[in-house]
Design a protein around this motif. Structure first.
Motif, mmCIF file in Angstrom:
data_model
loop_
_atom_site.group_PDB
_atom_site.id
_atom_site.type_symbol
_atom_site.label_atom_id
_atom_site.label_comp_id
_atom_site.label_asym_id
_atom_site.label_seq_id
_atom_site.Cartn_x
_atom_site.Cartn_y
_atom_site.Cartn_z
ATOM 1 N N ALA A 76 0.819 -1.215 0.000
ATOM 2 C CA ALA A 76 0.000 0.000 0.000
ATOM 3 C C ALA A 76 0.853 1.266 0.000
ATOM 4 O O ALA A 76 0.512 2.255 -0.657
ATOM 5 C CB ALA A 76 -0.931 -0.002 1.217
ATOM 6 N N GLY A 77 1.963 1.261 0.733
ATOM 7 C CA GLY A 77 2.792 2.454 0.832
ATOM 8 C C GLY A 77 3.408 2.898 -0.482
ATOM 9 O O GLY A 77 3.261 4.056 -0.881
ATOM 10 N N PRO A 78 4.095 2.009 -1.195
ATOM 11 C CA PRO A 78 4.663 2.410 -2.485
ATOM 12 C C PRO A 78 3.610 2.899 -3.474
ATOM 13 O O PRO A 78 3.873 3.802 -4.267
ATOM 14 C CB PRO A 78 5.331 1.116 -2.985
ATOM 15 N N LEU A 79 2.415 2.335 -3.419
ATOM 16 C CA LEU A 79 1.354 2.805 -4.304
ATOM 17 C C LEU A 79 0.997 4.249 -4.008
ATOM 18 O O LEU A 79 0.780 5.057 -4.915
ATOM 19 C CB LEU A 79 0.108 1.913 -4.163
ATOM 20 N N GLY A 121 -0.499 8.896 -5.112
ATOM 21 C CA GLY A 121 -1.257 9.793 -4.254
ATOM 22 C C GLY A 121 -1.856 9.086 -3.056
ATOM 23 O O GLY A 121 -1.891 7.864 -2.981
ATOM 24 N N ARG A 122 -2.370 9.889 -2.105
ATOM 25 C CA ARG A 122 -2.846 9.362 -0.822
ATOM 26 C C ARG A 122 -4.355 9.145 -0.752
ATOM 27 O O ARG A 122 -4.835 8.276 -0.032
ATOM 28 C CB ARG A 122 -2.469 10.327 0.307
ATOM 29 N N LYS A 123 -5.145 9.961 -1.468
ATOM 30 C CA LYS A 123 -6.582 10.010 -1.212
ATOM 31 C C LYS A 123 -7.302 8.723 -1.584
ATOM 32 O O LYS A 123 -8.062 8.176 -0.774
ATOM 33 C CB LYS A 123 -7.205 11.193 -1.963
ATOM 34 N N ARG A 124 -7.106 8.240 -2.797
ATOM 35 C CA ARG A 124 -7.889 7.090 -3.250
ATOM 36 C C ARG A 124 -7.607 5.823 -2.431
ATOM 37 O O ARG A 124 -8.545 5.094 -2.078
ATOM 38 C CB ARG A 124 -7.656 6.843 -4.741
ATOM 39 N N PRO A 125 -6.342 5.527 -2.098
ATOM 40 C CA PRO A 125 -6.122 4.382 -1.208
ATOM 41 C C PRO A 125 -6.793 4.544 0.152
ATOM 42 O O PRO A 125 -7.324 3.579 0.708
ATOM 43 C CB PRO A 125 -4.597 4.337 -1.069
ATOM 44 N N LEU A 126 -6.799 5.775 0.681
ATOM 45 C CA LEU A 126 -7.458 6.017 1.963
ATOM 46 C C LEU A 126 -8.961 5.800 1.847
ATOM 47 O O LEU A 126 -9.579 5.173 2.724
ATOM 48 C CB LEU A 126 -7.158 7.444 2.428
ATOM 49 N N GLN A 127 -9.564 6.282 0.776
ATOM 50 C CA GLN A 127 -10.999 6.061 0.552
ATOM 51 C C GLN A 127 -11.320 4.567 0.444
ATOM 52 O O GLN A 127 -12.297 4.092 1.048
ATOM 53 C CB GLN A 127 -11.450 6.764 -0.730
ATOM 54 N N CYS A 158 -7.635 -3.499 4.706
ATOM 55 C CA CYS A 158 -8.160 -2.137 4.580
ATOM 56 C C CYS A 158 -7.414 -1.174 5.510
ATOM 57 O O CYS A 158 -7.098 -0.047 5.136
ATOM 58 C CB CYS A 158 -9.654 -2.119 4.890
ATOM 59 N N GLY A 159 -7.137 -1.634 6.728
ATOM 60 C CA GLY A 159 -6.386 -0.806 7.658
ATOM 61 C C GLY A 159 -5.007 -0.452 7.132
ATOM 62 O O GLY A 159 -4.462 0.616 7.431
ATOM 63 N N ALA A 160 -4.438 -1.350 6.311
ATOM 64 C CA ALA A 160 -3.117 -1.096 5.737
ATOM 65 C C ALA A 160 -3.120 0.096 4.796
ATOM 66 O O ALA A 160 -2.070 0.706 4.547
ATOM 67 C CB ALA A 160 -2.629 -2.340 4.989
ATOM 68 N N PHE A 161 -4.280 0.442 4.247
ATOM 69 C CA PHE A 161 -4.398 1.649 3.438
ATOM 70 C C PHE A 161 -4.651 2.884 4.299
ATOM 71 O O PHE A 161 -4.249 3.990 3.948
ATOM 72 C CB PHE A 161 -5.555 1.505 2.437
ATOM 73 N N VAL A 162 -5.339 2.707 5.409
ATOM 74 C CA VAL A 162 -5.814 3.854 6.178
ATOM 75 C C VAL A 162 -4.692 4.554 6.942
ATOM 76 O O VAL A 162 -4.456 5.756 6.779
ATOM 77 C CB VAL A 162 -6.948 3.435 7.148
#
Length: 390
Positions: free
Chosen positions: A59-62, A67-73, A105-109
């Motif tokens: 998730a981090g390299p992505l 960008g940050r927003k879409r993975p967080l969503q 999912c938490g790994a993205f948040v």
């Protein structure tokens, strides 16, 4: 970054923390529905932490590249759906699988939330803003155990997960409205492998990442099961165990808010001192206690040291590389949750027959991590001193 955006990110971290501790006060309520001993419910946060640990390094390299927003969503929306599904599960195996998926999912948040903060902060402001956002994570250790235990006693444990699902859906809507799509943070790095190599090549990062597992993962993992630890020591009800865990969470928040002031007073010594205090606090739980007030006193060094040292450690890692910040934060989150998994697994395996051995092992592992951070601080200070001398 506005106060509203910081509050939204704090709410996102609140959900990550809640997923780690919600099962603690629910253990005795969930066990009869699944036909298992209460200690077996500890495998839910263990599965969450293990899946989180495995997926965060992707998730981090992505986020560094796109960008940050879409993975967080995506993380928040998936969290909402999986919390709802877990509330409908009828056996432990299904619940463990759903908890593991929630870990993805938490790994993205968490990594993206922390990277949002560091992306928009000066080096002088990172500590303060990280501490503010971490109020969300730490408050989960106050609010979630207290409310979850109360809900379990009055309505059933499933409604605690329904509430988490609702909060995740609201956080998704808030992120969608308040943040613009992020830009790439990867600079000239093109390949996925090169992103990882660049992050790990950052000076001093490996030693501090190791402490994310040994120290922070252990003391955070202890917080995941502290409600059941208290219930075992004093034969408490879910509500009372949740309230005591909530008190420890309140002390953790106090340490969290005091972190920047402690750092201003003690400079580079603040983080190692907080870490050693938390490790000593885990050992202290082996001391016999006959009342809630005695156990609350015993747990103070662990809770305050954890609350004070955790955000300082996060902020230091976030500031080590702007280009690879998302990847470093993901390694950090991965190792942290691997530590939570290890601690939860140890609790599930040892609590029924050897609880004192559990305290000794977790305290010893966290002490290794505290020593690594002390060594890292010493090495960085020596390099800085040589640079000034030159």
């Amino acid at each position: 970054m506005t106060l509203g955006q910081l509050s939204i990110l704090a709410a996102a971290l609140f959900l990550v923390g809640s997923a780690e501790v919600v099962a603690g006060p629910l253990m005795t309520a969930m066990a009869p529905d699944f036909g298992v001993p209460p200690a077996a419910i500890a495998y839910l946060p263990a599965a969450y932490g293990l899946a989180y640990a495995g997926f965060a390094i992707i998730a981090g390299p992505l986020s560094d590249r796109f960008g940050r927003k879409r993975p967080l969503q995506a993380g928040l929306l998936g969290f909402a759906a999986l919390s709802t599904a877990l509330a409908h599960s009828t056996n432990l195996s299904v619940a463990i699988a759903l908890s593991a998926l929630a870990g993805l999912c938490g790994a993205f948040v968490q990594p993206n939330s922390l990277s949002f903060v560091a992306d928009s902060s000066s080096p002088e402001d990172v500590d303060i803003r990280t501490a503010r956002v971490f109020v969300g994570l730490m408050s989960a250790f106050v609010i979630t155990p207290s409310i979850a235990g109360w809900i379990a006693d009055r309505f059933g444990w499933r409604y605690a997960y329904y509430l988490l699902a609702l909060l995740a859906a609201l956080a998704f809507l808030a992120v969608s409205a308040a943040f613009r799509p992020g830009r790439s943070h990867g600079g000239v790095v093109v390949s996925f492998v090169a992103t990882h190599k660049g992050a790990l090549a950052t000076r001093g990062v490996v030693r501090r990442l190791a402490a994310s597992y040994f120290w922070l993962g252990s003391v955070a993992g202890f917080g995941v099961v502290v409600a059941d630890v208290a219930a075992r020591k004093l034969s408490l009800s879910p509500t009372d165990a949740g309230l005591l865990a909530g008190f420890f969470g309140l002390v953790t928040i106090a340490g969290n808010l005091a972190g920047p002031m402690v750092r201003a007073l003690l400079s580079h010594r603040a983080l190692p001192i907080a870490c050693f205090a938390a490790s000593a606090g885990v050992f202290a739980f082996a001391i016999p206690a006959t009342s809630v007030s005695q156990l609350a006193l015993v747990g103070l060094p662990w809770a305050f040291g954890y609350g004070c040292g955790g955000p300082l450690h996060h902020a230091r890692l976030s500031g080590m590389s702007a280009q690879f910040r998302g990847t470093i934060n993901s390694y950090h989150a991965s190792l942290l949750n691997l530590g939570i998994f290890s601690t939860s697994f140890l609790f599930g395996a040892l609590a029924p027959t050897a609880i004192d051995l559990f305290y000794a092992l977790v305290g010893g592992i966290s002490l290794i991590g505290a020593s690594l951070l002390a060594i890292a601080n010493f090495a960085e200070r020596r390099v800085a001193t040589k640079g000034q001398g030159a």
